[in-house]
Design an enzyme around this catalytic site. Structure first.
Site, PDB file in Angstrom:
ATOM      1  N   ARG A 201     -56.380  22.233 120.523  1.00 48.91           N
ATOM      2  CA  ARG A 201     -56.615  23.377 121.823  1.00 48.91           C
ATOM      3  C   ARG A 201     -55.731  24.716 121.411  1.00 48.91           C
ATOM      4  O   ARG A 201     -55.275  25.611 122.318  1.00 48.91           O
ATOM      5  CB  ARG A 201     -56.355  22.975 123.240  1.00 48.91           C
ATOM      6  N   ASN A 202     -54.942  24.406 120.543  1.00 48.41           N
ATOM      7  CA  ASN A 202     -54.476  25.220 119.641  1.00 48.41           C
ATOM      8  C   ASN A 202     -54.946  25.410 118.264  1.00 48.41           C
ATOM      9  O   ASN A 202     -55.281  25.647 117.789  1.00 48.41           O
ATOM     10  CB  ASN A 202     -52.993  23.905 119.456  1.00 48.41           C
TER      11      ASN A 202
END
Ligand SMILES: [Zn+2]
Length: 388
Positions: A201-202
């Protein structure tokens, strides 16, 4: 050779969880009829809408709808569905006060009133949100973003099988939102029998690229599979991340990597969430899955290796996808290479390592982190995004 092998080769990847890929998509003509019908309506949250799409597309196979009280209890207490299949996280649909459903069907709509799907009401029940938070997240602290979502949701939930719209989404992220059937077809077309999935998610820095490359050395293909559903405040927006992933793709042979977006909410449940992260990738056709340090964690709620330990403790046949456990990676000035504590004997002072806060501070000031930490193309995209 196990009996699964020929099936695997045909379908381009692993067998879905539970054996069959669920398909609960609504046809366009049905949507047109239902969209204007007088069915009772329920407006779903962004996270619920993302769950709905994941259910309909088969990403959450074998789930065919939002969980009833029996499933909710079994999953919360034993990490398994009532039939014994692994599934450690409840997937529930909140029923706000004042909304009546008396059996039959309910139209599920987004905040704009657009029809997203239909639920056949099987049950309405009260969930114990405190107990759920404690068992699934290990804490009832409302500062935990996943716990906050549980505690803020209505205690009354409505359960039953769903059907939903799975239309292609708009924009640079939407075009990457493939269904499990689509990634499986892509794997088969490329002749990949073994595929490793990478959840993120980064933005992807050199350390993540290294883990993906280490894994890819041993399998046929890589599914770079960022989660683009609702995340927490402060996470980098999905459009920026997608551009950054595309920049990183340039460092992989095109025939060995597929970038797809997973539309699902992030729950930050750490160890418990690492398991569905793996199961969902199995549904997308992956045979292997990278479990990193503090996987799906947030703050300091979970130990760095808790997720890896939980997933390693599960019987391999129940999981049906091979977890690949990795520690944090870094560039070592003496090894002159990327490494982890497993492969480099040198002290921290020889390592190029930056904390998340340090990186954000540099990027916000318009400074490029060292190339050993982040590709300049990726860092530049983030600098542009952080610029006020
Ligand atoms: Zn070293």
């Amino acid at each position: 050779m196990s009996i699964e092998e020929p099936l695997r080769a045909q379908s381009g990847g692993a067998l879905p969880h539970g054996g069959l890929l669920v398909d609960r998509r609504l046809d366009a003509d049905v949507v047109a009829v239902l969209g204007s019908s007088s069915l009772a309506s329920l407006v779903v949250t962004a996270a619920e809408a993302a769950d709905l799409r994941a259910l309909a597309s088969g990403a959450y196979s074998p789930l065919t709808g939002f969980m009833g009280s029996k499933e909710h209890q079994a999953v919360t207490e034993s990490m398994r569905l009532p039939d014994g299949l692994l599934w450690p996280i409840p997937v529930c649909l909140g029923l706000p006060d004042g909304i009546r459903v008396d059996g039959g069907r309910v139209a599920l709509r987004d905040a704009q009133g657009q029809l997203q799907g239909v639920l056949e009401v099987a049950e309405v029940f009260e969930r114990d949100r405190q107990a759920e938070a404690q068992l699934v997240y290990g804490t009832t602290d409302p500062a935990h973003p996943g716990v906050a979502r549980v505690l803020d949701a209505p205690s009354r939930v409505v359960a039953g099988p769903i059907q939903a719209v799975v239309e292609p989404l708009e924009g640079p992220v939407g075009s990457r939102a493939l269904t499990p059937a689509e990634t499986r077809a892509a794997f088969a077309e490329r002749g990949w029998a073994t595929v490793v999935g990478f959840q993120t998610r980064n933005p992807v820095h050199r350390a993540h690229e290294y883990l993906m490359k280490c894994a890819l050395e041993t399998v046929d293909g890589l599914l770079l599979h960022p989660l683009v559903g609702p995340t927490k405040e402060g996470d980098v927006p999905a459009e920026v991340r997608m551009a950054a992933y595309e920049a990183v793709l340039e460092y992989f042979p095109a025939s060995r990597v597929l970038l797809a977006a997973l539309v699902a909410p992030m729950r930050y449940a750490g160890p418990r969430e690492a398991v569905p992260h793996a199961l969902v990738r199995k549904n997308y056709g992956c045979t292997h899955f990278i479990v990193g340090r503090d996987h799906a964690g947030v703050g300091s709620y979970y130990g760095p290796f808790e997720a890896q330990e939980l997933i390693a403790s599960l019987p391999a046949d129940d999981l049906g996808i091979t977890p690949l456990r990795f520690d944090n990676a870094f560039y070592c000035r003496r090894c002159l290479a990327m490494a982890t504590g497993k492969t480099c004997p040198h002290p921290d002072s020889d390592h190029v390592a930056l904390s998340g806060t340090q990186v954000r501070t540099m990027l916000a000031a318009g400074q490029l982190p060292p190339p050993e930490f982040s590709r300049a193309e990726v860092a530049q995209l983030l600098i542009d995004a952080y610029r006020p």
